[in-house]
Motif scaffolding. Structure first.
Motif, mmCIF file in Angstrom:
data_model
loop_
_atom_site.group_PDB
_atom_site.id
_atom_site.type_symbol
_atom_site.label_atom_id
_atom_site.label_comp_id
_atom_site.label_asym_id
_atom_site.label_seq_id
_atom_site.Cartn_x
_atom_site.Cartn_y
_atom_site.Cartn_z
ATOM 1 N N PHE A 59 8.402 3.144 -9.645
ATOM 2 C CA PHE A 59 8.672 3.043 -8.214
ATOM 3 C C PHE A 59 7.487 2.436 -7.472
ATOM 4 C CE2 PHE A 59 8.851 4.776 -3.861
ATOM 5 C CZ PHE A 59 10.054 4.198 -3.469
ATOM 6 N N GLY A 60 6.270 2.595 -7.976
ATOM 7 C CA GLY A 60 5.112 1.990 -7.308
ATOM 8 C C GLY A 60 5.239 0.486 -7.201
ATOM 9 N N GLY A 61 5.707 -0.170 -8.281
ATOM 10 C CA GLY A 61 5.915 -1.608 -8.241
ATOM 11 C C GLY A 61 7.013 -1.983 -7.278
ATOM 12 N N HIS A 62 8.095 -1.213 -7.262
ATOM 13 C CA HIS A 62 9.221 -1.470 -6.363
ATOM 14 C C HIS A 62 8.795 -1.303 -4.909
ATOM 15 C CE1 HIS A 62 13.488 -1.863 -5.484
ATOM 16 N NE2 HIS A 62 13.435 -0.786 -4.725
ATOM 17 N N ALA A 63 8.068 -0.228 -4.636
ATOM 18 C CA ALA A 63 7.623 0.013 -3.264
ATOM 19 C C ALA A 63 6.701 -1.091 -2.782
ATOM 20 C CB ALA A 63 6.918 1.365 -3.189
ATOM 21 N N ASN A 64 5.829 -1.527 -3.673
ATOM 22 C CA ASN A 64 4.831 -2.525 -3.303
ATOM 23 C C ASN A 64 5.456 -3.889 -3.061
ATOM 24 O OD1 ASN A 64 2.027 -3.037 -2.848
ATOM 25 N ND2 ASN A 64 1.953 -4.137 -4.779
ATOM 26 N N THR A 123 7.826 7.637 1.688
ATOM 27 C CA THR A 123 7.444 7.719 0.279
ATOM 28 C C THR A 123 7.058 6.351 -0.264
ATOM 29 O OG1 THR A 123 8.890 9.622 -0.084
ATOM 30 C CG2 THR A 123 8.261 8.346 -2.034
ATOM 31 N N ALA A 124 7.809 5.313 0.128
ATOM 32 C CA ALA A 124 7.519 3.956 -0.351
ATOM 33 C C ALA A 124 6.146 3.486 0.115
ATOM 34 C CB ALA A 124 8.602 2.998 0.132
ATOM 35 N N ARG A 125 5.796 3.788 1.366
ATOM 36 C CA ARG A 125 4.478 3.378 1.859
ATOM 37 C C ARG A 125 3.367 4.047 1.057
ATOM 38 N NH1 ARG A 125 7.250 3.562 6.827
ATOM 39 N NH2 ARG A 125 6.638 5.739 7.182
ATOM 40 N N LYS A 126 3.544 5.326 0.776
ATOM 41 C CA LYS A 126 2.524 6.044 0.019
ATOM 42 C C LYS A 126 2.473 5.555 -1.426
ATOM 43 C CE LYS A 126 0.864 10.666 -1.162
ATOM 44 N NZ LYS A 126 1.075 12.118 -1.020
ATOM 45 N N ALA A 127 3.633 5.305 -2.024
ATOM 46 C CA ALA A 127 3.672 4.824 -3.410
ATOM 47 C C ALA A 127 3.035 3.447 -3.540
ATOM 48 C CB ALA A 127 5.112 4.803 -3.918
ATOM 49 N N ALA A 128 3.203 2.599 -2.534
ATOM 50 C CA ALA A 128 2.568 1.279 -2.557
ATOM 51 C C ALA A 128 1.054 1.414 -2.521
ATOM 52 C CB ALA A 128 3.056 0.436 -1.382
ATOM 53 N N ARG A 129 0.551 2.356 -1.705
ATOM 54 C CA ARG A 129 -0.895 2.601 -1.695
ATOM 55 C C ARG A 129 -1.360 3.113 -3.055
ATOM 56 N NH1 ARG A 129 0.398 4.893 3.376
ATOM 57 N NH2 ARG A 129 0.160 7.019 2.534
ATOM 58 N N LEU A 169 -2.456 12.358 -6.835
ATOM 59 C CA LEU A 169 -2.382 12.011 -5.409
ATOM 60 C C LEU A 169 -1.125 11.220 -5.068
ATOM 61 C CD1 LEU A 169 -6.104 11.001 -4.741
ATOM 62 C CD2 LEU A 169 -4.939 13.059 -3.915
ATOM 63 N N TYR A 170 -0.680 10.379 -6.006
ATOM 64 C CA TYR A 170 0.454 9.492 -5.746
ATOM 65 C C TYR A 170 1.488 9.623 -6.874
ATOM 66 C CZ TYR A 170 -3.100 7.337 -2.739
ATOM 67 O OH TYR A 170 -4.080 7.119 -1.798
ATOM 68 N N PRO A 171 2.110 10.762 -7.020
ATOM 69 C CA PRO A 171 3.012 10.969 -8.165
ATOM 70 C C PRO A 171 4.220 10.043 -8.171
ATOM 71 C CG PRO A 171 3.211 12.750 -6.565
ATOM 72 C CD PRO A 171 2.023 11.955 -6.167
ATOM 73 N N ASP A 172 4.746 9.685 -6.994
ATOM 74 C CA ASP A 172 5.943 8.836 -6.956
ATOM 75 C C ASP A 172 5.658 7.415 -7.434
ATOM 76 O OD1 ASP A 172 7.946 10.656 -6.059
ATOM 77 O OD2 ASP A 172 7.038 10.597 -4.065
ATOM 78 N N THR A 173 4.402 7.000 -7.364
ATOM 79 C CA THR A 173 4.044 5.690 -7.896
ATOM 80 C C THR A 173 4.403 5.602 -9.371
ATOM 81 O OG1 THR A 173 2.222 5.454 -6.320
ATOM 82 C CG2 THR A 173 2.105 4.109 -8.318
#
Length: 870
Positions: free
Chosen positions: A200-205, A129-135, A159-163
């Motif tokens: 979460f997108g910022g955290h994942a990235n 999920t983190a990889r996808k959220a970073a994208r 496309l990227y809801p968790d972001t």
């Protein structure tokens, strides 16, 4: 609007985002860029400050990703060097347990599974999920920068809801164990607010993906980052003005057309008209600069966004290395609660801490430091927001003292004894960041990275005003590298189609390679220090990571070292003594001067293992052994430490296997002052044509060799048939030798000389410059006029050297070192009053005829000069 000035681009703010936008617009758009900085030191959070003359502290750069992207390297023209942090680069401390974050996603996952085996499946899902959220975060930022944002943003969110969800939501959906949730949610302080608020997108990235190849720290500290980028800005003609506060952005209809500015140094107010305005100071600060109608729209867009988190930052200077307490350069995070949203609400001094040890990760650091950051609500300090620095109430100082004491106690509890090693402590609050960075409420990460921010139309490089663009963190994301991309996207929006094509091709290209024609600049490590005589040291430098030297040099050239003195640096030049063919290191020999600041550092303070910044190679006092034909006699004359470059020449000749007649005449005071005796003996063996004579001017009774001084009688047998003489030594000796060689029949142009200017000479030049400036001011004279023999005229400010004035006026002038060492800037004064130093490079007859070094010559009135080759 009537403007006082015109520009093609105005950039407001000189942080990473502003510098990047300025560089791109100047390089790929060919724009004339004016950058305005409200602080007296440019560079934003790449700025460093010094305390007690030895402790250097960064204000915003604590670590970077391993091998920062090619764009950062491009901006710095390939000059940055990086020190890698330990493999376990972040270490987390929770109540009852610790966890170390490794520089490997596979290893990170394996450690989590070993500790929480029942959560293995959830851990795998979380990382996917983190990889996808970073994208998704990257997609969001790119789409937000386009003209089709409104139409495309809903697609990105689908496309990227968790972001667009919070850290707390995403982590809770994947794992159940509270300790595991705490580990996966930690380190949000790298980019913004705590887990219940952060996207979460910022955290994942940032926290999950960015450092999975490890972390680095710039060698030389954060200031090297700013210095390298600013050098590139200068190369592309960007004009940077510090202490300029922009009072407003001038808008006509729906277009930004200029800025109103106050010069904080003089109080002068002026306007600059430009068709392109780039704001790198954040959305909230930019809104305050707009006219009321536009500002109201911006404020409505900003109102729904959550307030930002600010920090306390404690700067500590230590008497000795933190390594004594088992520390290795990793960062440490202290979480007093298993729930970070509770931890952020704790009182000042008791909350979540980030502790970094920059000096352990900077080979150039000469004193050790610790930086302790606590994340806080800036509202705690709002009561003092209208007070001025240095005039705040006693309650503010008392609070700072109490918080400082508590933070030190917490460090000492973790590493017993560290408190006793602290020699300096200073606490910065959010108000400090308001003063120096002009950040809103001291929140230096810009807009909080929340789901609301990601959906907002305000956090992007394009604005609702034509000609106005946002750069920096609010245009892309928080942090140094994200701010850089904000600058790229601002330039992308402002440039034309073909210009952006060139820019993106450059970004996609390989890492930047420094110009091979330019001197190399960077840090090298001292690997050996040897006492040659009581007053002379030989110092060896090697690349930081081993390997080969990053530059090549000719025999006779020199390096310029940046030496730390009283919290600042001074530049000093020293000849290379080692062979040009030696690729693993180079050596210099340094004489301790009674009043020499540079030699004092190198003799009394320098230790093996330290790193120093240097530029190399320089100088025209060269012998290119590989490029010369073996012909007539070569004459080498040295006095004292002046033999240093001569030894490099002998080594180069020996490497070539030269067989020509070579004479070395070396003069020293006494037998204990003889330098390179073993090397000279080795050269005699390797060079069959070498005759080496050592002459002592004040030997003791036991000396059986030659006595006296080298004079015309000594020289005469060797001048016949000689094509060239190389001469280096004390000023009086050199002047006498130049005259003697000429008297013996050697043409003046065949005598090559070099003599470095001592610190006493520099001080004398400074004193004379000040006296000339004061005398001119008293007479009402603001400039002198210098006219060259080929008809070029330029102004010279009283107290300015001829060379400095020529460079300021962009008048071509031969030069190399700028300090009287190389002799490249020789000139002849034809008429007019002046004072000069550095005359050891000329005979008495040449001095009488007006021969001078332009870098050492101070006009006292209008001058007429002849430039070499003009």
């Amino acid at each position: 609007m009537t403007a006082d000035e015109q520009a093609e681009v105005v950039v407001i703010g000189s942080g990473i985002g502003g510098m990047t936008a300025a560089r791109m617009l100047a390089e790929f758009g060919g724009r004339r860029v004016l950058m305005l900085e409200q602080h007296y030191t440019p560079g934003g959070l790449t700025h460093e400050f010094t305390r007690q003359g030895r402790y250097h502290f960064g204000t915003g750069v604590h670590y970077l990703t391993a091998g920062p992207g090619p764009m950062l390297d491009y901006l710095a023209d390939g000059r940055l060097q990086y020190h890698r942090l330990p493999h376990d680069y972040d270490r987390l401390h929770f109540p009852g347990f610790d966890f170390a974050i490794p520089a490997s996603e596979d290893e990170f996952r394996a450690r989590l599974k070993a500790r929480f085996p029942q959560e293995a499946a959830g851990i795998d899902r979380f990382f996917a999920t983190a990889r996808k959220a970073a994208r998704g975060m990257t997609a969001r930022n790119l789409v937000a920068s386009t003209l089709l944002r409104a139409a495309l943003m809903p697609v990105v969110e689908r496309l990227y809801p968790d972001t667009f969800r919070t850290i707390r939501e995403v982590v809770a959906r994947h794992v159940r164990d509270p300790a595991l949730r705490a580990i996966l949610s930690a380190r949000w302080g790298l980019f913004g607010p705590p887990p219940a608020t952060s996207a979460f997108g910022g955290h994942a990235n940032v926290a999950i993906q960015a450092f999975m190849q490890g972390a680095t720290h710039p060698v030389g500290g954060a200031r090297e980052l700013g210095r390298a980028i600013m050098d590139g800005l200068e190369r592309f003609g960007v004009v940077l003005r510090p202490r300029q506060r922009v009072q407003g952005i001038i808008v006509e209809k729906v277009r930004a057309v200029g800025v109103a500015v106050e010069d904080r140094a003089t109080g002068r107010r002026y306007t600059v008209r430009a068709p392109c305005i780039v704001s790198a100071i954040g959305a909230r600060n930019t809104a305050r600069l707009l006219p009321p109608a536009q500002a109201e729209r911006w404020e409505r867009a900003l109102a729904p966004l959550p307030k930002e988190v600010a920090t306390l930052l404690l700067f500590l200077g230590l008497d000795h290395s933190p390594a004594a307490f088992g520390l290795d350069g990793a960062n440490h995070w202290f979480m007093p609660d298993i729930d970070d949203d509770a931890g952020i609400a704790r009182p000042l001094g008791e909350g979540i801490l980030f502790v970094s040890f920059s000096s352990l990760n900077n080979p150039a650091a000469r004193a050790h430091t610790i930086e302790v950051m606590q994340f806080v609500d800036p509202g705690v300090f709002r009561a003092w927001s209208r007070t001025e620095q240095g005039a705040r109430p006693n309650a503010y100082a008392a609070l700072k003292a109490a918080v400082t004491a508590r933070l030190i106690e917490r460090l000492d509890a973790r590493w017993p004894g560290i408190k006793a090693s602290i020699a300096f402590a200073e606490l910065a609050t959010p108000l400090t960041f308001v003063t120096y960075q002009n950040s809103v409420d001291g929140a230096f990460y810009g807009l909080a990275t929340s789901p609301a921010r990601l959906r907002s139309s305000i956090a992007r490089c394009r604005t609702d005003l034509r000609g106005l663009y946002m750069s920096g963190q609010d245009a892309w994301g928080p942090g140094i590298e994200a701010a850089l991309w904000g600058g790229i996207m601002a330039a992308n929006a402002a440039l034309g189609f073909r210009e952006t094509g060139r820019m993106w091709r450059a970004i996609r290209s390989a890492r930047a390679v420094p110009d091979p024609a330019a001197p190399w600049r960077g840090y090298m490590r001292v690997s050996r220090v040897e006492a040659m005589t009581p007053t002379i040291r030989r110092i060896r430098f090697e690349p930081l990571d081993g390997g080969v030297l990053p530059f090549r040099f000719l025999a006779g050239q020199y390096v310029t070292l940046d030496l730390p003195v009283a919290g600042d640096t001074i530049a000093r030049s020293y000849s290379i003594s080692s062979a040009p063919g030696e690729r693993g290191y180079f050596e210099i020999a340094v004489k301790q001067e009674e009043h020499g600041l540079g030699s004092k550092v190198l003799h009394r303070e320098l230790a093996v293992g330290e790193a120093l910044r240097l530029c190399a190679p320089f100088g025209t006092f060269t012998l290119d052994a590989a490029g010369e034909a073996e012909a007539e006699r070569l004459l080498l004359i040295a006095g004292g430490v002046g033999i240093t470059p001569i030894m490099s020449m002998l080594a180069a000749l020996a490497e070539r296997g030269d067989t020509r007649p070579i004479t070395l005449l070396a003069s020293f005071r006494s037998e204990s002052d003889i330098l390179f005796a073993a090397e000279i003996d080795a050269a005699r063996t390797r060079l069959p044509g070498l005759e080496a004579r050592i002459v002592l001017t004040a030997p003791d009774a036991a000396w059986r060799g030659e006595r006296g001084r080298i004079d015309a009688a000594t020289l005469r047998p060797y001048v016949s048939g000689a094509t060239r003489a190389h001469l280096c030594g004390p000023p009086a000796m050199m002047q006498a030798m130049i005259a003697a060689l000429h008297a013996c029949g050697l043409p003046r142009q065949a005598t090559r000389t070099e003599a470095f200017v001592s610190s006493r000479t520099r001080a004398t030049r400074a004193e004379r410059a000040q006296a000339i400036a004061m005398a001119a001011a008293a007479a009402g004279i603001t400039t002198f006029r210098i006219t060259t023999s080929d008809g070029i005229g330029f102004d010279c400010r009283p107290g300015q050297t001829v060379l400095a004035a020529a460079n300021a006026a962009q008048v071509p002038f031969s030069q190399s070192c700028g300090e009287g060492a190389c002799g490249s800037c020789q000139a002849r004064v034809l008429a007019g009053p002046f004072v000069t130093l550095g005359q050891a490079l000329f005979s008495e007859e040449e001095v009488a005829a007006g021969h001078v070094l332009a870098c050492q010559t101070l006009p006292q009135g209008d001058l007429a000069i002849a430039r070499p080759g003009a």
